[in-house]
Design an enzyme around this catalytic site. Structure first.
Site, short mmCIF file in Angstrom:
data_model
loop_
_atom_site.label_atom_id
_atom_site.label_comp_id
_atom_site.label_asym_id
_atom_site.label_seq_id
_atom_site.Cartn_x
_atom_site.Cartn_y
_atom_site.Cartn_z
N GLY A 260 0.84 -1.19 0.00
CA GLY A 260 0.00 0.00 0.00
C GLY A 260 0.88 1.24 0.00
N CYS A 263 3.05 5.20 -3.00
CA CYS A 263 3.86 4.96 -4.20
C CYS A 263 3.49 3.69 -4.96
CB CYS A 263 5.34 4.92 -3.80
SG CYS A 263 5.98 6.48 -3.18
#
Length: 454
Positions: A260, A263
């Protein structure tokens, strides 16, 4: 050298503070009045280890200041770093360059004399050329260079990654631009940090490629953990056996609830979108994205199975809502989809996170926020470790079990040795390892993650 940094988010604020620490005069520009007020009051809008003293020290020294006036900061700057957000577009998987292009237009109108414009934001290949065109149209007489200088900072370790990077990547199309970027990073290259000069397009691809490769490793090891559960192998043994191979390495081989953060999710989707735009399929990355989404979808099923087959009327204690440890960032955290799904199935949620609870309160409804992990598990039918905070590694499992209505722990981060869990008497369910239903039972099953269609 005078530097203007446009954007006071993770990348902009850390970059501004660290460049000021190198002795440069830095102005960090942001339009968010509330954020600027916090910074002026000596408070940080983000949690990042080691950043606060660097900001405070350089503000006292007069090298770092904050402003809402982009034109003034740019007019005085030799180098302008653009570090604004490039989120995923709502109508597609591509990067939204609205903020970046708007900043470029303002920079064009404000710059005075020769100015090097540096893209720190993560952008698709071809963006530097687009920025060059936008700025040239706005200022045909402008004396400027556009360069690409992607960042490789991990949230939670951003300061360390900035001052001790593996490498510096500079995309520059002229020797004049390259000279300025080499001067900018001389405090690091003087300590033998490698500096790689490429085309702007190559630099832009390098950033996406690095993040996408790491995300694919996470998706791979998560599915490998499924196989380990099925054949009664320990994923930690398997990962170590793989990682000791110098060609592979040990990093990013820990299974968990899926990747998660700010990025990996957006960058994997953006790279796939870019490939499609150019008539190419990136099926490996597409599979990694699908596997990651499937993994998050299956978290509630595993918790429900461990809690006795139903969540109706059950209390679930969630330990950690940040997407990873050492950050308060909950963007694309597994908690974002998990908490609403557990509530939809009838569970009441109590939660604790060492630093991300303020962000959690803004994101979730009807969650009981607790002072610590032991408070969160009181009367719970199951506790769930979602974030690998060090404070959770030292939890007393016996004390945890005593406070719960049912002593069940679902550990999506594999923080505890199986022997410790067995001795505690808690029904312990981890990832890619044998499940422990109780001290005297070692044969309890928990449904494995399914690989889905990826």
């Amino acid at each position: 050298m005078k530097i203007a940094v446009i954007g006071a988010g993770y990348v902009g604020l850390v970059s501004a503070a660290c460049f000021a620490d190198f002795g440069y005069e830095v102005v960090c520009v942001d339009r968010d009045a509330a954020k600027l007020a916090m910074l002026e009051a000596g408070k940080l809008p983000i949690y990042e280890q080691g950043l606060e003293p660097i900001v405070a020290g350089n503000r006292r020294a007069g090298r770092l200041s904050f402003s809402s006036h982009l034109s003034e900061a740019v007019a005085a700057a030799d180098v302008v770093l653009i570090a604004v957000g490039t989120p995923t577009r709502e109508d597609a998987d591509s990067a939204d360059l609205t903020q970046l292009l708007a900043a470029a237009g303002e920079i064009a109108r404000a710059m005075r004399g020769f100015t090097v414009i540096v893209t720190k934001s993560t952008v698709p290949p071809g963006t530097a050329a687009k920025l060059r065109e936008v700025i040239a149209q706005a200022r045909p007489d402008g004396d400027f260079e556009v360069t690409s200088n992607p960042e490789f900072m991990r949230e939670g370790s951003a300061v360390e990654d900035f001052i001790q990077p593996d490498r510096i990547v500079v995309g520059a199309s002229t020797e004049r631009a390259e000279r300025v970027l080499r001067q900018l990073y001389r405090p690091l290259t003087a300590r033998d940090v490698p500096l790689l000069v490429t085309s702007c397009e190559a630099a832009e691809v390098i950033k996406y490629a690095a993040n996408t490769f790491l995300a694919t490793r996470i998706a791979f090891v998560n599915q490998l953990a499924d196989l380990c559960e099925a054949v009664n192998a320990d994923i930690q043994d398997v990962a170590r056996g793989m990682g000791l191979d110098k060609r592979i390495g040990l990093q990013f081989l820990a299974p968990g609830p899926g990747f998660g953060g700010s990025c990996f999710p957006k960058d994997t989707r953006a790279l796939v979108h870019t490939a499609r735009q150019h008539g190419h399929a990136f099926s490996i990355v597409e599979a990694a994205i699908a596997a990651n989404e499937a993994r998050k979808d299956q978290l509630a099923d595993r918790i429900q199975q461990a809690a006795g087959g139903t969540l109706e009327g059950k209390k679930i204690a969630l330990l950690g809502v940040a997407f990873k440890a050492e950050t308060d960032d909950i963007r694309d955290s597994a908690a974002l989809s998990l908490i609403p799904e557990l509530q939809r199935r009838g569970a009441a949620i109590a939660a604790f996170d060492p630093v991300a609870m303020d962000n959690g309160r803004r994101a979730f409804d009807a969650v009981q926020w607790c002072a610590d992990a032991y408070s969160a598990v009181i009367g719970a039918d199951a506790a769930v470790i979602l974030t690998e905070w060090n404070v959770f590694r030292g939890l007393d499992l016996k004390r945890l079990a005593r406070g719960m209505r049912q002593p069940v722990l679902v550990d999506f981060r594999n923080l505890f040795p199986l022997a410790d869990a067995r001795a505690s008497g808690i029904a312990y369910h981890s990832v890619g390892r044998q499940s422990i239903a109780a001290a005297a039972r070692q044969d309890a099953d928990i449904i494995p993650f399914k690989s889905g269609t990826a």
